[in-house]
Design an enzyme around this catalytic site. Structure first.
Site, mmCIF file in Angstrom:
data_model
loop_
_atom_site.group_PDB
_atom_site.id
_atom_site.type_symbol
_atom_site.label_atom_id
_atom_site.label_comp_id
_atom_site.label_asym_id
_atom_site.label_seq_id
_atom_site.Cartn_x
_atom_site.Cartn_y
_atom_site.Cartn_z
ATOM 1 N N SER A 163 0.804 -1.224 0.000
ATOM 2 C CA SER A 163 0.000 0.000 0.000
ATOM 3 C C SER A 163 0.835 1.272 0.000
ATOM 4 O O SER A 163 0.292 2.367 -0.132
ATOM 5 C CB SER A 163 -0.941 0.009 1.216
ATOM 6 O OG SER A 163 -0.180 -0.043 2.413
ATOM 7 N N HIS A 166 7.252 3.339 -0.055
ATOM 8 C CA HIS A 166 8.420 3.557 0.803
ATOM 9 C C HIS A 166 9.035 2.201 1.147
ATOM 10 O O HIS A 166 8.322 1.244 1.451
ATOM 11 C CB HIS A 166 7.996 4.283 2.086
ATOM 12 C CG HIS A 166 9.151 4.812 2.882
ATOM 13 N ND1 HIS A 166 9.532 6.124 2.861
ATOM 14 C CD2 HIS A 166 10.023 4.185 3.707
ATOM 15 C CE1 HIS A 166 10.579 6.295 3.649
ATOM 16 N NE2 HIS A 166 10.891 5.121 4.175
ATOM 17 N N HIS A 168 9.929 -0.828 2.866
ATOM 18 C CA HIS A 168 9.564 -1.347 4.187
ATOM 19 C C HIS A 168 9.143 -2.808 4.101
ATOM 20 O O HIS A 168 8.806 -3.319 3.036
ATOM 21 C CB HIS A 168 8.429 -0.522 4.807
ATOM 22 C CG HIS A 168 7.083 -0.770 4.187
ATOM 23 N ND1 HIS A 168 6.712 -0.259 2.954
ATOM 24 C CD2 HIS A 168 6.010 -1.485 4.633
ATOM 25 C CE1 HIS A 168 5.482 -0.642 2.672
ATOM 26 N NE2 HIS A 168 5.033 -1.388 3.670
#
Length: 350
Positions: A163, A166, A168
């Site tokens: 979603s 970035h 992660h």
């Protein structure tokens, strides 16, 4: 009568980790493609995005401000799938309607404060810091008396359900063994009890002899396309030394693990010169306070891209109703990945 050839004739392969079979149909890779084949425009992302809820110093949806982190940043998921709370429960009366409460903790790990990076674009020492965080979290979460398994994973790319772009990953720690882990646990145990050796250690020895499906090898790890691979460019990273969990890694092994992650994910990006989507995850010993000599540290990569940056392969039709199936043989996909450079395509002209 023709003689069987693994790259020409349909056949089934056995996955000893899960005790399941897969149908391989390599002759189908020759068929013409008339399906979806759109052109992708790769978005240029900024190093810092003021609207990103994972960037350093930004406010998340729940109103909490992120730290002004400079390498890795860990926090409990604001929208956890599992909860810590212990609840009372009356056992379901019917074997046909079984359920039980599940406790756990979900965490998010930001790999870097730089919004525009992914693992293959990070330096080895930066990835090493991510591995160190994985170690610390496995130890911290696994020490809780109600946590019996710690699943470390990453979903990369929107088509894999990510979603936020970035860099992660996530950790889901829970009180039960997840289904795939339970299957793997069973088969590793059966093999260990029979042979008194690690299934993956013996498997890796044979793979290194054959050299057909090896993609990358360094001093401490091997990345290969498993004999039983389902996804077109599925890979498996296996430690050469037999140990059960990430906390048993030496300093040299930690560096080597970071190096092979970078090299493998760079090859993925180079395959279609795109930010290559995948789901990856570490499989390792449960944290149930029981000795698990049968477990052998390994990491799975499941990428859906098949023929280009836009053509995807997901489990549909026969695969959902019968069994998993693939067209490109594992040996063919291993050769394609093996021949790719480990210098990222974005930097080749710099």
């Amino acid at each position: 009568m023709q003689h069987f050839h693994a790259n020409e004739h349909p056949h089934r392969r056995y996955n000893p980790l899960l005790g399941e079979w897969i149908l391989v149909s390599p002759h189908r890779a020759k068929r013409p493609w008339q399906g979806q084949n759109e052109t992708l425009l790769e978005e240029t992302k900024p190093e810092y995005d003021p609207n990103c809820y994972l960037c350093a110093g930004n406010i998340r949806a729940n109103g909490i401000q992120n730290e002004h982190y400079t390498d890795c940043f860990v926090f409990e998921n604001d929208f956890s799938a599992l909860l810590k709370d212990e609840v009372t429960f009356d056992k379901a009366p019917s074997e046909l309607f079984q359920l039980k409460p599940e406790r756990g903790i979900n965490k998010v790990i930001c790999f870097s404060p730089k919004h525009h990076l992914t693992l293959p674009e990070m330096a080895v020492d930066e990835i090493e810091k991510v591995v160190q965080v994985w170690k610390a979290q496995y130890l911290e979460l696994g020490s809780l008396d109600y946590i019996n398994y710690v699943q470390i994973f990453e979903n990369k790319g929107s088509i894999m359900g990510c979603s936020n772009p970035h860099p992660h990953g996530q950790i889901w720690a829970q009180s039960s063994l997840p289904t795939q882990i339970e299957k793997t646990q069973k088969n590793l145990s059966i093999y260990y009890q029979k042979h008194k050796t690690s299934l993956l250690a013996d498997y890796l020895k044979e793979e290194l002899k054959q050299q057909q499906r090896i993609v990358i090898e360094n001093t401490h790890f091997v990345a290969l396309v498993p004999f039983w691979a389902i996804w077109p460019y599925e890979t498996l990273i296996i430690s050469k030394r037999h140990f059960g969990s990430i906390i048993a890694m030496t300093a040299e092994e930690t560096t080597a693990f970071a190096e092979i992650i970078k090299s493998l994910t760079t090859k993925y990006d180079n395959l279609f010169e795109t930010s290559f989507p995948y789901s990856s995850g570490i499989h390792q010993a449960p944290t149930d306070r029981i000795a698990h000599p049968e477990w052998h540290f390994h990491m799975h990569f499941y990428p859906p891209l098949l023929r280009s940056a836009s053509i995807k392969k997901f489990m549909v039709g026969y695969e959902m109703l019968g069994e998993a199936q693939r067209d490109l043989s594992p040996e063919q996909s291993a050769q394609i990945l093996r021949e790719l450079p480990t210098i990222h395509y974005k930097t080749k002209n710099l």
